[in-house]
Design a protein around this motif. Structure first.
Motif, PDB file in Angstrom:
ATOM      1  N   MET A   1       0.851  -1.171   0.000  1.00 47.60           N
ATOM      2  CA  MET A   1       0.000   0.000   0.000  1.00 47.60           C
ATOM      3  C   MET A   1       0.902   1.241   0.000  1.00 47.60           C
ATOM      4  O   MET A   1       1.901   1.294   0.691  1.00 47.60           O
ATOM      5  N   SER A   2       0.507   2.226  -0.784  1.00 43.54           N
ATOM      6  CA  SER A   2       1.263   3.480  -0.875  1.00 43.54           C
ATOM      7  C   SER A   2       1.047   4.334   0.360  1.00 43.54           C
ATOM      8  O   SER A   2       0.002   4.287   0.991  1.00 43.54           O
ATOM      9  N   SER A   3       2.042   5.163   0.668  1.00 43.04           N
ATOM     10  CA  SER A   3       1.874   6.140   1.738  1.00 43.04           C
ATOM     11  C   SER A   3       0.934   7.242   1.235  1.00 43.04           C
ATOM     12  O   SER A   3       0.689   7.378   0.033  1.00 43.04           O
ATOM     13  N   ALA A   4       0.435   8.034   2.162  1.00 41.50           N
ATOM     14  CA  ALA A   4      -0.439   9.151   1.773  1.00 41.50           C
ATOM     15  C   ALA A   4       0.300  10.083   0.822  1.00 41.50           C
ATOM     16  O   ALA A   4      -0.251  10.527  -0.191  1.00 41.50           O
ATOM     17  N   ARG A   5       1.538  10.374   1.107  1.00 44.87           N
ATOM     18  CA  ARG A   5       2.330  11.258   0.245  1.00 44.87           C
ATOM     19  C   ARG A   5       2.481  10.674  -1.162  1.00 44.87           C
ATOM     20  O   ARG A   5       2.329  11.385  -2.157  1.00 44.87           O
ATOM     21  N   GLU A   6       2.809   9.396  -1.245  1.00 47.95           N
ATOM     22  CA  GLU A   6       2.966   8.750  -2.560  1.00 47.95           C
ATOM     23  C   GLU A   6       1.657   8.790  -3.343  1.00 47.95           C
ATOM     24  O   GLU A   6       1.659   9.034  -4.555  1.00 47.95           O
ATOM     25  N   THR A   7       0.543   8.564  -2.668  1.00 51.97           N
ATOM     26  CA  THR A   7      -0.757   8.615  -3.330  1.00 51.97           C
ATOM     27  C   THR A   7      -1.017  10.016  -3.876  1.00 51.97           C
ATOM     28  O   THR A   7      -1.450  10.184  -5.022  1.00 51.97           O
ATOM     29  N   VAL A   8      -0.732  11.025  -3.079  1.00 50.77           N
ATOM     30  CA  VAL A   8      -0.942  12.410  -3.509  1.00 50.77           C
ATOM     31  C   VAL A   8      -0.006  12.757  -4.665  1.00 50.77           C
ATOM     32  O   VAL A   8      -0.415  13.413  -5.633  1.00 50.77           O
ATOM     33  N   GLU A   9       1.232  12.321  -4.615  1.00 48.19           N
ATOM     34  CA  GLU A   9       2.163  12.576  -5.721  1.00 48.19           C
ATOM     35  C   GLU A   9       1.653  11.943  -7.017  1.00 48.19           C
ATOM     36  O   GLU A   9       1.741  12.553  -8.086  1.00 48.19           O
ATOM     37  N   ARG A  10       1.108  10.741  -6.922  1.00 47.90           N
ATOM     38  CA  ARG A  10       0.517  10.098  -8.108  1.00 47.90           C
ATOM     39  C   ARG A  10      -0.695  10.883  -8.604  1.00 47.90           C
ATOM     40  O   ARG A  10      -0.894  11.044  -9.815  1.00 47.90           O
ATOM     41  N   MET A  11      -1.525  11.404  -7.669  1.00 44.51           N
ATOM     42  CA  MET A  11      -2.692  12.194  -8.055  1.00 44.51           C
ATOM     43  C   MET A  11      -2.267  13.473  -8.775  1.00 44.51           C
ATOM     44  O   MET A  11      -2.858  13.851  -9.789  1.00 44.51           O
ATOM     45  N   VAL A 107      -5.924  20.149  -0.139  1.00 45.42           N
ATOM     46  CA  VAL A 107      -5.890  19.372   1.100  1.00 45.42           C
ATOM     47  C   VAL A 107      -6.476  17.996   0.795  1.00 45.42           C
ATOM     48  O   VAL A 107      -7.624  17.879   0.351  1.00 45.42           O
ATOM     49  N   PHE A 108      -5.663  16.981   1.003  1.00 42.08           N
ATOM     50  CA  PHE A 108      -6.055  15.600   0.721  1.00 42.08           C
ATOM     51  C   PHE A 108      -6.176  14.820   2.024  1.00 42.08           C
ATOM     52  O   PHE A 108      -5.385  15.008   2.943  1.00 42.08           O
ATOM     53  N   ARG A 109      -7.145  13.910   2.058  1.00 45.92           N
ATOM     54  CA  ARG A 109      -7.227  12.906   3.123  1.00 45.92           C
ATOM     55  C   ARG A 109      -7.133  11.558   2.427  1.00 45.92           C
ATOM     56  O   ARG A 109      -7.932  11.240   1.546  1.00 45.92           O
ATOM     57  N   VAL A 110      -6.123  10.784   2.812  1.00 50.27           N
ATOM     58  CA  VAL A 110      -5.838   9.497   2.182  1.00 50.27           C
ATOM     59  C   VAL A 110      -5.966   8.409   3.229  1.00 50.27           C
ATOM     60  O   VAL A 110      -5.378   8.496   4.310  1.00 50.27           O
ATOM     61  N   ARG A 111      -6.734   7.386   2.900  1.00 47.48           N
ATOM     62  CA  ARG A 111      -6.936   6.267   3.818  1.00 47.48           C
ATOM     63  C   ARG A 111      -6.743   4.970   3.030  1.00 47.48           C
ATOM     64  O   ARG A 111      -7.359   4.795   1.980  1.00 47.48           O
ATOM     65  N   ALA A 112      -5.895   4.101   3.519  1.00 41.50           N
ATOM     66  CA  ALA A 112      -5.636   2.803   2.875  1.00 41.50           C
ATOM     67  C   ALA A 112      -5.232   2.975   1.409  1.00 41.50           C
ATOM     68  O   ALA A 112      -5.645   2.212   0.546  1.00 41.50           O
ATOM     69  N   GLY A 113      -4.435   4.015   1.138  1.00 44.43           N
ATOM     70  CA  GLY A 113      -3.923   4.225  -0.209  1.00 44.43           C
ATOM     71  C   GLY A 113      -4.891   4.870  -1.189  1.00 44.43           C
ATOM     72  O   GLY A 113      -4.561   5.016  -2.365  1.00 44.43           O
TER      73      GLY A 113
END
Length: 137
Positions: A1-11, A107-113
């Motif tokens: 599973m990606s970290s919140a930061r990695e998910t946001v960078e992909r977004m 502002v992002f909220r990331v849960r479980a990738g």
């Protein structure tokens, strides 16, 4: 599973590339995107993958082409689910060829990738000016 930061960078990369499929894939099934400050005609909130896909597919047909994001600063917060991003989006208004620049705080909220909320605090003035510059056919 990606970290919140990695998910946001992909977004961010998917948004810059107008990659609607990846944007939708990164959203939680009931996740939402909000624009608290926006010009007329832009919805305040999109909820769920299908509504997000419909809107972004239409938007990706060429109103604004993003060329790059500059001065990207990613803030990790004391809440491991929350990431705040500041950046400048530079691109082109497709219909006119005019340059486009937008300052954004998101502002992002990331849960479980997956992104459960994405609040995009854009400056609405550049977008309103770009919309006004396009003459109806």
């Amino acid at each position: 599973m990606s970290s919140a930061r990695e998910t946001v960078e992909r977004m961010l990369a998917a948004g810059r590339e107008s990659d609607v499929d990846t944007v939708v894939e990164l959203m939680a099934p009931d996740g939402y995107i909000e624009w608290p400050y926006r010009p007329a005609g832009v919805p305040g909130r999109l909820q769920g993958r299908e509504e997000i896909r419909r809107f972004l597919t239409q938007a990706a047909k060429g109103f604004i082409r993003f060329d790059e994001y500059r001065n990207v600063t990613i803030h990790e917060t004391t809440d491991p689910e929350v990431i705040i991003v500041e950046y400048e989006a530079h691109g082109t208004v497709v219909a006119t060829g005019a340059p486009f620049q937008q300052v954004i705080i998101a502002v992002f909220r990331v849960r479980a990738g997956l992104i459960v909320s994405y609040r995009d605090y854009i400056n609405p003035l550049p977008l309103a000016e770009a919309l006004a510059s396009i003459k109806p056919a």
